[in-house]
Scaffold this motif. Structure first.
Motif, PDB file in Angstrom:
ATOM      1  N   ALA A  57       0.747  -1.219  -0.097  1.00  0.00           N
ATOM      2  CA  ALA A  57       0.009   0.083  -0.026  1.00  0.00           C
ATOM      3  C   ALA A  57       1.106   1.190   0.133  1.00  0.00           C
ATOM      4  N   PHE A  58       2.070   1.122   0.643  1.00  0.00           N
ATOM      5  CA  PHE A  58       2.866   2.232   0.445  1.00  0.00           C
ATOM      6  C   PHE A  58       3.434   2.670  -0.756  1.00  0.00           C
ATOM      7  N   LEU A  59       3.749   1.802  -1.545  1.00  0.00           N
ATOM      8  CA  LEU A  59       4.347   1.818  -2.828  1.00  0.00           C
ATOM      9  C   LEU A  59       3.099   2.410  -3.724  1.00  0.00           C
ATOM     10  N   VAL A  60       2.056   2.022  -3.578  1.00  0.00           N
ATOM     11  CA  VAL A  60       0.715   2.528  -4.247  1.00  0.00           C
ATOM     12  C   VAL A  60       0.712   4.109  -4.360  1.00  0.00           C
ATOM     13  N   ARG A  61       0.885   4.522  -3.203  1.00  0.00           N
ATOM     14  CA  ARG A  61       0.960   6.144  -2.880  1.00  0.00           C
ATOM     15  C   ARG A  61       1.711   6.830  -4.207  1.00  0.00           C
ATOM     16  N   PHE A  62       2.936   6.101  -4.235  1.00  0.00           N
ATOM     17  CA  PHE A  62       3.921   6.581  -5.368  1.00  0.00           C
ATOM     18  C   PHE A  62       3.371   6.294  -6.772  1.00  0.00           C
ATOM     19  N   LEU A  63       2.893   5.152  -6.843  1.00  0.00           N
ATOM     20  CA  LEU A  63       2.396   4.938  -8.364  1.00  0.00           C
ATOM     21  C   LEU A  63       1.293   5.726  -8.646  1.00  0.00           C
ATOM     22  N   ARG A  64       0.510   6.034  -7.794  1.00  0.00           N
ATOM     23  CA  ARG A  64      -0.724   6.894  -7.945  1.00  0.00           C
ATOM     24  C   ARG A  64      -0.411   8.360  -8.167  1.00  0.00           C
ATOM     25  N   ASN A  65       0.475   8.696  -7.677  1.00  0.00           N
ATOM     26  CA  ASN A  65       1.007  10.188  -7.704  1.00  0.00           C
ATOM     27  C   ASN A  65       1.689  10.144  -9.116  1.00  0.00           C
ATOM     28  N   ASN A  66       2.224   9.356  -9.645  1.00  0.00           N
ATOM     29  CA  ASN A  66       2.916   9.292 -10.924  1.00  0.00           C
ATOM     30  C   ASN A  66       2.435   8.517 -12.217  1.00  0.00           C
ATOM     31  N   LYS A  67       0.853   8.589 -12.010  1.00  0.00           N
ATOM     32  CA  LYS A  67      -0.061   7.660 -12.984  1.00  0.00           C
ATOM     33  C   LYS A  67       0.533   6.551 -13.495  1.00  0.00           C
ATOM     34  N   PHE A  68       1.038   5.742 -12.389  1.00  0.00           N
ATOM     35  CA  PHE A  68       1.350   4.425 -12.645  1.00  0.00           C
ATOM     36  C   PHE A  68       2.506   4.233 -13.594  1.00  0.00           C
ATOM     37  N   ASP A  69       3.261   5.442 -13.821  1.00  0.00           N
ATOM     38  CA  ASP A  69       4.406   5.324 -14.389  1.00  0.00           C
ATOM     39  C   ASP A  69       5.485   4.797 -13.373  1.00  0.00           C
ATOM     40  N   VAL A  70       6.205   3.648 -13.675  1.00  0.00           N
ATOM     41  CA  VAL A  70       6.987   2.799 -12.736  1.00  0.00           C
ATOM     42  C   VAL A  70       8.262   3.682 -12.585  1.00  0.00           C
ATOM     43  N   GLN A  71       9.041   4.186 -13.514  1.00  0.00           N
ATOM     44  CA  GLN A  71      10.170   4.813 -13.810  1.00  0.00           C
ATOM     45  C   GLN A  71      10.051   6.069 -12.895  1.00  0.00           C
ATOM     46  N   LYS A  72       8.732   6.992 -13.155  1.00  0.00           N
ATOM     47  CA  LYS A  72       8.576   8.189 -12.141  1.00  0.00           C
ATOM     48  C   LYS A  72       8.486   7.765 -10.813  1.00  0.00           C
TER      49      LYS A  72
END
Length: 310
Positions: A57-72
């Motif tokens: 769930a912690f990683l999902v925060r960063f994926l959402r904020n970057n529109k699920f662009d893994v590199q970003k």
């Protein structure tokens, strides 16, 4: 990380917010776990020294904020930990109860409900910032903890936050005590590394000299982000065009009487163990700082990048 220690993500979004996440954040429940796996694998390959939390769930925060662009998402999460390594002094006592005195000042208020766009509204009474009593670092860490808590809410991750800052009783003396290095530090820790969707910032009762102070930050704002700041002076009426009076306390011209967030902060102050555990992740504590995390020239992007994606 073994399957016994990893805690898989379970979505708790409302149907409305999930659809919003699909449309605005490129979130697909069918591929979400694959993206999480990809992000973990990227750290394992490129930055194995970084210890990630077991909670997906912690990683999902960063994926959402970057529109699920893994590199970003990788760049932002890496920067998140770089900042904690750069400013170690802010994270020595990263436990909510340690900052109870800050929360008791009623400096911060988390408004009940959400605005018409689903955003959470956070109020900040700048005039209650007593830098004779508390250090700037002390207050900054207290705020960081509060926003980390807000980001646990998936609805907030998707719908974002609106801030309202009240500058009543703010003097030039107070503003000058917030030196350029302090301002730079706050920009560093709140803008790039925090996966929060900043939807708008409103300023009320700002003094005449406020414009001069704000001009110092303009060079670091994109046109898109700059348009999200609104200055209302002493006129509550224009504020209420954006934030309904029904969700604001009376000292912000609202209809809520005798409202504050003390119950919210009291619950937060019971979570020391959780925050202490979270602070164990990232780079090894003895590691030297590498990379430039200075405001405006961070290792992984410009100062407004996090807010820009919102």
């Amino acid at each position: 990380m073994t399957s016994q220690t990893r805690r898989r993500y379970v979505c708790n979004l409302s149907e409305k917010s999930l659809e919003k996440a699909r449309q605005e954040l490129n979130e697909d429940p069918e591929t979400r776990e694959e993206k999480i796996d990809e992000l973990r694998a990227k750290f394992a390959k490129e930055k194995p020294e970084v210890k990630l939390p077991p909670d997906d769930a912690f990683l999902v925060r960063f994926l959402r904020n970057n529109k699920f662009d893994v590199q970003k998402a990788y760049d932002m999460l890496l920067h998140h930990y770089e900042v904690r390594r750069k400013y170690k002094e802010l994270f020595v006592n990263y436990q909510p109860s340690f900052y109870k005195q800050v929360y008791e000042t009623d400096m911060l208020t988390i408004c009940p409900g959400r605005d018409k766009d689903g955003s959470t509204v956070v109020l900040f009474k700048v005039g209650k910032l007593d830098l004779d009593r508390y250090s700037f670092d002390f207050v900054t860490t207290g705020f960081l903890i509060a926003f980390d808590k807000l980001l646990e809410d998936e609805e907030i991750q998707v719908n974002g936050v609106v801030t309202v800052e009240d500058y009543e009783d703010v003097s030039i003396k107070l503003m000058t005590k917030c030196g350029s290095s302090d301002s730079k530090k706050m920009m560093d820790v709140f803008v790039n590394p925090m996966p929060i969707r900043f939807k708008a910032g409103h300023y009320i009762r700002q003094p005449d000299f406020f414009g001069t102070v704000f001009d110092l930050f303009k060079p670091f704002l994109t046109d898109k982000l700059a348009k999200r700041f609104h200055f209302h002076g002493k006129d509550y009426g224009t504020l209420h065009d954006y934030v309904p009076s029904s969700m604001l306390p009376s000292d912000f011209g609202g209809k809520l009487t005798n409202y504050n967030s003390q119950e919210w902060f009291e619950e937060l102050c019971k979570e020391d163990k959780k925050f202490e555990e979270q602070n164990q992740y990232g780079f090894p504590k003895a590691a030297d700082v590498s990379g430039d995390v200075s405001q405006g020239a961070g290792q992984v992007g410009g100062s407004a990048e996090s807010f820009e994606k919102a």
